[in-house]
Design an enzyme around this catalytic site. Structure first.
Site, PDB file in Angstrom:
ATOM      1  CG  HIS A 156      -2.004  -1.051   1.117  1.00 40.29           C
ATOM      2  ND1 HIS A 156      -3.306  -0.758   0.801  1.00 40.29           N
ATOM      3  CD2 HIS A 156      -1.956  -2.397   1.236  1.00 40.29           C
ATOM      4  CE1 HIS A 156      -4.022  -1.875   0.753  1.00 40.29           C
ATOM      5  NE2 HIS A 156      -3.213  -2.882   1.023  1.00 40.29           N
ATOM      6  CG  ASP A 364      -0.262   9.143   0.841  1.00 38.41           C
ATOM      7  OD1 ASP A 364      -0.273   7.965   1.221  1.00 38.41           O
ATOM      8  OD2 ASP A 364      -0.974  10.038   1.329  1.00 38.41           O
TER       9      ASP A 364
HETATM   10  C1  GDG Z   1      -2.239   3.613   3.331  1.00 38.20           C
HETATM   11  C2  GDG Z   1      -1.239   4.304   2.411  1.00 38.20           C
HETATM   12  C3  GDG Z   1      -2.931   4.215   0.580  1.00 38.20           C
HETATM   13  C4  GDG Z   1      -9.010   9.233   8.203  1.00 38.20           C
HETATM   14  N1  GDG Z   1      -9.432   9.869   9.322  1.00 38.20           N
HETATM   15  C5  GDG Z   1     -10.591   9.281   9.677  1.00 38.20           C
HETATM   16  C6  GDG Z   1     -10.866   8.260   8.761  1.00 38.20           C
HETATM   17  N2  GDG Z   1      -9.889   8.259   7.871  1.00 38.20           N
HETATM   18  C7  GDG Z   1      -9.861   7.361   6.702  1.00 38.20           C
HETATM   19  C8  GDG Z   1      -9.909   8.131   5.397  1.00 38.20           C
HETATM   20  C9  GDG Z   1      -9.293   7.120   4.433  1.00 38.20           C
HETATM   21  C10 GDG Z   1      -8.285   6.411   5.314  1.00 38.20           C
HETATM   22  O1  GDG Z   1      -8.660   6.633   6.667  1.00 38.20           O
HETATM   23  C11 GDG Z   1      -6.886   6.961   5.108  1.00 38.20           C
HETATM   24  O2  GDG Z   1      -6.393   6.452   3.901  1.00 38.20           O
HETATM   25  P1  GDG Z   1      -5.200   7.122   3.087  1.00 38.20           P
HETATM   26  O3  GDG Z   1      -5.070   6.419   1.796  1.00 38.20           O
HETATM   27  O4  GDG Z   1      -5.494   8.570   2.942  1.00 38.20           O
HETATM   28  O5  GDG Z   1      -3.893   6.979   3.988  1.00 38.20           O
HETATM   29  P2  GDG Z   1      -3.151   5.803   4.870  1.00 38.20           P
HETATM   30  O6  GDG Z   1      -3.885   5.498   6.095  1.00 38.20           O
HETATM   31  O7  GDG Z   1      -1.759   6.284   5.056  1.00 38.20           O
HETATM   32  O8  GDG Z   1      -3.191   4.490   3.925  1.00 38.20           O
HETATM   33  C12 GDG Z   1      -1.987   5.126   1.371  1.00 38.20           C
HETATM   34  C13 GDG Z   1      -3.774   3.394   1.502  1.00 38.20           C
HETATM   35  O9  GDG Z   1      -3.010   2.704   2.480  1.00 38.20           O
HETATM   36  C14 GDG Z   1      -4.616   2.379   0.721  1.00 38.20           C
HETATM   37  O10 GDG Z   1      -3.822   1.600  -0.129  1.00 38.20           O
HETATM   38  O11 GDG Z   1      -3.784   5.045  -0.192  1.00 38.20           O
HETATM   39  O12 GDG Z   1      -1.071   5.728   0.484  1.00 38.20           O
HETATM   40  O13 GDG Z   1      -0.366   5.152   3.170  1.00 38.20           O
HETATM   41  O14 GDG Z   1     -10.250   6.202   3.986  1.00 38.20           O
HETATM   42  O15 GDG Z   1     -11.223   8.503   5.089  1.00 38.20           O
HETATM   43  N3  GDG Z   1     -11.962   7.475   8.829  1.00 38.20           N
HETATM   44  C15 GDG Z   1     -12.829   7.709   9.840  1.00 38.20           C
HETATM   45  N4  GDG Z   1     -12.615   8.703  10.774  1.00 38.20           N
HETATM   46  C16 GDG Z   1     -11.526   9.509  10.721  1.00 38.20           C
HETATM   47  O16 GDG Z   1     -11.384  10.410  11.543  1.00 38.20           O
HETATM   48  N5  GDG Z   1     -13.940   6.947   9.937  1.00 38.20           N
END
Ligand code: GDG
Length: 459
Positions: A156, A364
């Site tokens: 990821h 990212d």
């Molecule tokens: C890794 C990789 C890759 C965030 N705050 C809250 C919340 N979130 C949710 C978001 C989103 C998820 O968490 C975060 O996903 P991201 O992709 O932005 O980032 P990482 O956690 O670093 O994810 C990344 C991913 O894996 C998938 O392959 O895209 O590059 O680093 O869905 O909405 N959800 C809730 N409350 C919050 O306060 N419910």
């Protein structure tokens, strides 16, 4: 069709009303809900003396199989090698990476422990799909125990270029572990390059097809399978959230002012200090925005056991205080900085209420929030996404305004361009982005990866 067994460090709570922050859990849950199967991993609980048992809970077509970790395993494997060594290294942050033999040994030990527990659950025809940097050695451990199933891996996070990988003292052992998989999936071509360069230049391997390589006596396929989001579901939730009570509260609090939104785990890879500085620069360079535009930054605390995360939190508090001290008025605060988590529906409602989505990580793998911002918009009057070129998502959302997050002035200009964009252009850009996200949603990601894994072995 074979049964799908997904292995990841954390398994989302069975109770779906509990918020799950973290891209992997969100994506895996969306994918597994459709296909059914087993989701195997750590429960999230730490016990001084963990029970040996794997706890199995069924919910619809999906079985959650979880177990606890000991305090020592949690320190050395999770806080240690995974989050203090691999996470910074894979995000190009050698300056933050910690190298410790003890943590590496703990990482290998816990991977072997995961493999031992999994062996009891699998059947010969199962497809095993391992996720992320915590579990790179899983397939090697399973093979060592005689498991001949098809095993795939998806990373990821980014994978950095060869020269950075070589800084890891144990690079040879760790990178060799990749070769025990049949299929290795990456978010972007640049990430895939890191592995192929290692396989060919360091491990003396060779290409045996477009994606297939041979190294150290094994054959595997390294492919780009960019992850997506559950667009239909997000659209529905965002539309219903906009009508909810807190939507009215937000509108009242804004008093007709415009909103820029950022949502991230509180992590140094997300470029949050740079973002606050760019917003401060916007207030200086384009003073008409004072008392007219606010930035709401939700920064959900994660990995609080790792010291660098306490450090980034302090930095952000200082910066937000600085910008707010300089520009606030008695009836307006420029940065609303929230260190807490929200329910997904609420989050999508907030994304929909904002005229600009600001997603500016320094590095990212993909960044799902960028995609969620697009999918949450009102189609007839959508907001504009300002997106870092160093997020994998820049390849999937080409009609966003693409920025260099290190360029404070450039990001401020891009925000201004987004705020000024006429409706016609906003609608056209949004439509193009949304079409692309629908074509490559999270179900498509799962289907194409699993279909490809079914074709293994590639020898
Ligand atoms: C890794 C990789 C890759 C965030 N705050 C809250 C919340 N979130 C949710 C978001 C989103 C998820 O968490 C975060 O996903 P991201 O992709 O932005 O980032 P990482 O956690 O670093 O994810 C990344 C991913 O894996 C998938 O392959 O895209 O590059 O680093 O869905 O909405 N959800 C809730 N409350 C919050 O306060 N419910």
């Amino acid at each position: 069709m074979s049964r799908l067994v997904v292995v990841s460090n954390r398994v989302a709570p069975v109770d779906e009303t509990k918020p799950t922050s973290g891209g992997l859990a969100v994506a895996v849950l969306a994918a597994l809900k459709r296909s059914g199967g087993i989701w195997f991993g750590w429960s999230g609980d730490v016990a001084d003396v963990p029970g040996e048992a794997v706890n199995e809970v069924r919910s619809g077509k999906l079985t959650y199989a979880t177990f606890d970790l000991s305090t020592r395993d949690h320190d050395e494997y999770y806080n240690g090698f995974a989050n203090s060594t691999l996470w910074p290294l894979f995000h190009y942050r050698l300056d933050l990476a910690n190298f410790s033999r003890r943590n590496y040994t703990g990482y290998r030990r816990v991977n072997a422990f995961f493999a031992r527990k999994l062996i009891d659950l699998i059947e010969p025809d199962d497809l095993i799909w391992v996720h992320d940097y915590h579990l790179i050695p899983m397939a090697e451990e399973l093979r060592r125990a005689g498991v001949a199933n098809r095993i795939g891996f998806f990373l990821h996070t980014p994978l950095p270029p060869l020269d950075l990988l070589l800084a890891l003292p144990e690079h040879r052992e760790l990178m060799r572990s990749f070769f025990a998989y049949d299929l290795i999936g990456f978010q972007t071509a640049a990430d895939r390059r890191g592995l192929l360069d290692y396989a060919i230049q360091e491990a003396g391997g060779e290409m045996a097809g477009d994606t297939i390589f041979r190294a150290l006596g094994r054959t595997a396929s390294a492919e780009v399978h960019p992850i997506g989001v559950d667009t239909d579901n997000i659209e529905r939730m965002a539309a219903s959230a906009a009508a909810a009570r807190y939507g009215a509260r937000l509108r009242t609090s804004l008093g007709g002012r415009r909103l820029i939104v950022g949502v991230d785990r509180l992590d140094y890879s997300k470029g949050l200090p740079e973002r606050f500085m760019a917003f401060g620069h916007l207030m200086n360079a384009y003073p008409a925005n004072r008392n007219r535009v606010s930035l709401m930054q939700i920064a959900t605390p994660t990995r609080t056991g790792v010291p660098e995360y306490a450090e980034i939190r302090r930095t952000l508090e200082t910066l937000a205080g600085h910008v707010n001290g300089e520009f606030s008025d008695f009836d307006w605060v420029p940065i609303r900085y929230l260190n807490k988590s929200f329910a997904r529906r609420t989050l999508f409602g907030l994304l929909r209420s904002a005229q600009v989505g600001l997603v500016t990580p320094l590095r990212d793998g993909m960044n799902l929030v960028a995609m969620e911002y697009i999918a949450s918009q009102l189609p007839s009057d959508p907001g504009v996404l300002v997106l870092s070129r160093f997020a994998g998502a820049a390849w999937s959302i080409p009609d966003a305004i693409i920025v260099n997050p290190y360029d404070t002035e450039g990001v401020a200009e891009a925000i201004q361009q987004a705020l000024d964009m006429p409706r016609q252009e906003r609608v056209e850009r949004w439509q193009a982005n949304m079409d692309a996200l629908r074509r490559n949603d999270v179900n498509r990601w799962r289907e194409t990866f699993v279909a490809r894994l079914e074709e293994a072995p590639f020898a």
